[in-house]
Design a protein around this motif. Structure first.
Motif, short mmCIF file in Angstrom:
data_model
loop_
_atom_site.label_atom_id
_atom_site.label_comp_id
_atom_site.label_asym_id
_atom_site.label_seq_id
_atom_site.Cartn_x
_atom_site.Cartn_y
_atom_site.Cartn_z
N LEU A 187 8.04 12.33 23.97
CA LEU A 187 7.18 11.20 24.33
C LEU A 187 6.17 11.54 25.43
O LEU A 187 5.44 10.66 25.88
CB LEU A 187 8.05 10.01 24.78
N ASP A 188 6.16 12.78 25.89
CA ASP A 188 5.21 13.23 26.91
C ASP A 188 5.36 12.43 28.21
O ASP A 188 4.38 12.01 28.82
CB ASP A 188 3.77 13.12 26.39
N LEU A 189 6.60 12.22 28.63
CA LEU A 189 6.87 11.48 29.86
C LEU A 189 7.31 12.46 30.94
O LEU A 189 8.30 13.16 30.79
CB LEU A 189 7.98 10.45 29.62
N ASP A 190 6.57 12.50 32.03
CA ASP A 190 6.87 13.45 33.10
C ASP A 190 8.17 13.09 33.80
O ASP A 190 8.97 13.97 34.14
CB ASP A 190 5.72 13.46 34.10
N ARG A 191 8.41 11.80 34.04
CA ARG A 191 9.61 11.36 34.74
C ARG A 191 10.16 10.12 34.03
O ARG A 191 9.86 8.99 34.41
CB ARG A 191 9.27 11.05 36.20
N PRO A 192 10.98 10.33 33.00
CA PRO A 192 11.49 9.20 32.21
C PRO A 192 12.37 8.27 33.04
O PRO A 192 13.03 8.69 33.99
CB PRO A 192 12.31 9.88 31.11
N ARG A 193 12.38 7.00 32.64
CA ARG A 193 13.26 6.01 33.26
C ARG A 193 14.51 5.86 32.40
O ARG A 193 14.43 5.61 31.21
CB ARG A 193 12.54 4.67 33.38
N ILE A 194 15.67 6.02 33.04
CA ILE A 194 16.95 5.97 32.33
C ILE A 194 17.63 4.64 32.60
O ILE A 194 17.73 4.20 33.75
CB ILE A 194 17.89 7.10 32.80
N GLY A 195 18.13 4.00 31.53
CA GLY A 195 18.91 2.79 31.66
C GLY A 195 20.26 2.96 31.00
O GLY A 195 20.37 3.59 29.94
N LEU A 196 21.31 2.43 31.62
CA LEU A 196 22.68 2.52 31.10
C LEU A 196 23.05 1.17 30.47
O LEU A 196 23.08 0.15 31.17
CB LEU A 196 23.65 2.88 32.22
#
Length: 373
Positions: A187-196
């Protein structure tokens, strides 16, 4: 969707002549749909080559009818087929000689970069673990999918969606690391956001292992270059709060199949509504362009392909009922991951946390028997 270079790793693999190993058998629509999908991919991308596994006589006839596959396909004869009803344990013992085994063997031997199969998911995962082996530090591989979302990039990554129904805190941490790497390369995301994924966003809710995983994923955010947004709910799976949704395979599999069923229901209801009266049929003609755009956004075939993460090699699992459009989408995803050197980058990410001990959950008010109100 692009496959960028991971910011923390070496240069991407050269895309010229990328070889993809394809299991032609096992899908609900048979090898004709698979060959048609490869033909569609070959027309769009001159840099793909295929190793096609299955009964050679049958495949040769199908390939001969597709001029775009001329000199782009090498056939590998495999007389046996893994059926959808076969048990993974049986396939592991007696699967040698099947098209699925042969397709994975080509990746294992370095002849191809990625394997694509429409076959039995459980058998494919079992054979993948036997032939490709798990990455050091990964106890349970995961299946990741792209889910249509409100995010600017159009999709969220969700894992696990069915590789293993169980997952402890350490497994969920590994899923977060693998999902973040997939989001960077897919997805070309430098710093992805993670959700649990949890039953609520409040920190006191959920099972004990989710609280332990929450602590572990948060602790590794800086080291692994992602942002942890904490607990998310089912409504956030297609939302814009996170880019990667982490959960166990039992929950994830139910969620994805519910989503597919809902998308089909919406499509069916729209068709019924626009066919109800002559005026509504006229309205459908006027709204044709918008309806086609909506159809593409929610069509599961166009985001077809679950990626097996945590193995010494990349495997893309196409939907068993995939037609030529779905197979072509899975091949496109496989090509993008091959270009990015995804498997090698993922191994580097996992290596740094292989020995991380699980964090003990902190008891909170209202906790009882491992659950919270």
């Amino acid at each position: 969707m692009t496959a960028p270079e991971d910011r923390d790793a070496g240069p991407a693999v050269d895309s010229v002549g990328t070889v993809i190993s394809v299991d032609a058998m096992g899908g609900d629509l048979g090898p004709a749909a698979v060959v048609a999908g490869l033909d569609s991919s070959a027309r769009k991308n001159p840099d793909i080559r295929f190793l096609l596994h299955g009964p050679e006589d049958q495949l040769a006839r199908l390939v001969a009818k597709r001029r775009h596959l001329r000199d782009r396909v090498e056939l590998r004869d495999a007389a046996s087929v893994v059926q959808m009803t076969d048990k993974p344990s049986q396939v592991m013992r007696h699967g040698q000689g099947t098209s699925m085994w042969s397709a994975l063997e080509s990746v294992r031997d370095g002849e191809a970069t990625v394997c694509v199969s429409c076959g039995n998911t459980g058998a494919l995962m079992a054979l993948s673990m036997v032939r490709l082996r798990k990455l050091p530090g990964v106890s349970r591989p995961a299946i990741a999918v792209l889910w249509p979302s409100r995010n600017p990039h159009g999709f969220n990554v969700m894992l696990d969606v069915g590789a293993d129904i169980r997952a402890d805190a350490q497994d969920l941490l590994q899923y977060a690391l693998m999902g973040a790497s997939y989001a960077r390369n897919g997805l070309d995301l430098d710093r992805p956001r993670i959700g649990l994924l949890n039953v609520g966003t409040e920190e006191h809710k959920g099972r004990a292992e989710l609280h332990a995983a929450h602590a572990l994923i948060a602790a590794h955010a800086e080291q692994a270059h992602y942002d942890f947004v904490g607990f998310v709910e089912g409504g956030d799976i297609p939302g814009d709060r996170a880019d990667v949704i982490v959960t166990d395979g039992f929950t994830g599999n139910i969620a994805i199949k519910t989503g597919e069923g809902t998308a089909k229901l919406v499509g069916d209801l729209l068709r019924e509504a626009f066919a109800y009266t002559p005026l509504s049929r006229l309205a459908s003609v006027l709204a044709y362009t918008s309806l086609r755009r909506l159809q593409k956004r929610i069509d599961p075939r166009r985001v077809n392909g679950g990626v097996f993460l945590g193995l010494n090699g990349t495997v893309v699992k196409s939907h068993g009922a995939a037609d030529a459009t779905g197979v072509s989408a899975a091949v496109k995803l496989a090509f993008q991951l091959a270009q990015s050197g995804f498997s090698e980058r993922l191994a580097q990410r996992i290596a740094g946390t292989a020995e991380t001990p699980p964090a003990a959950p902190t008891p909170t008010p209202g906790q009882k028997n491992g659950t919270h109100a």
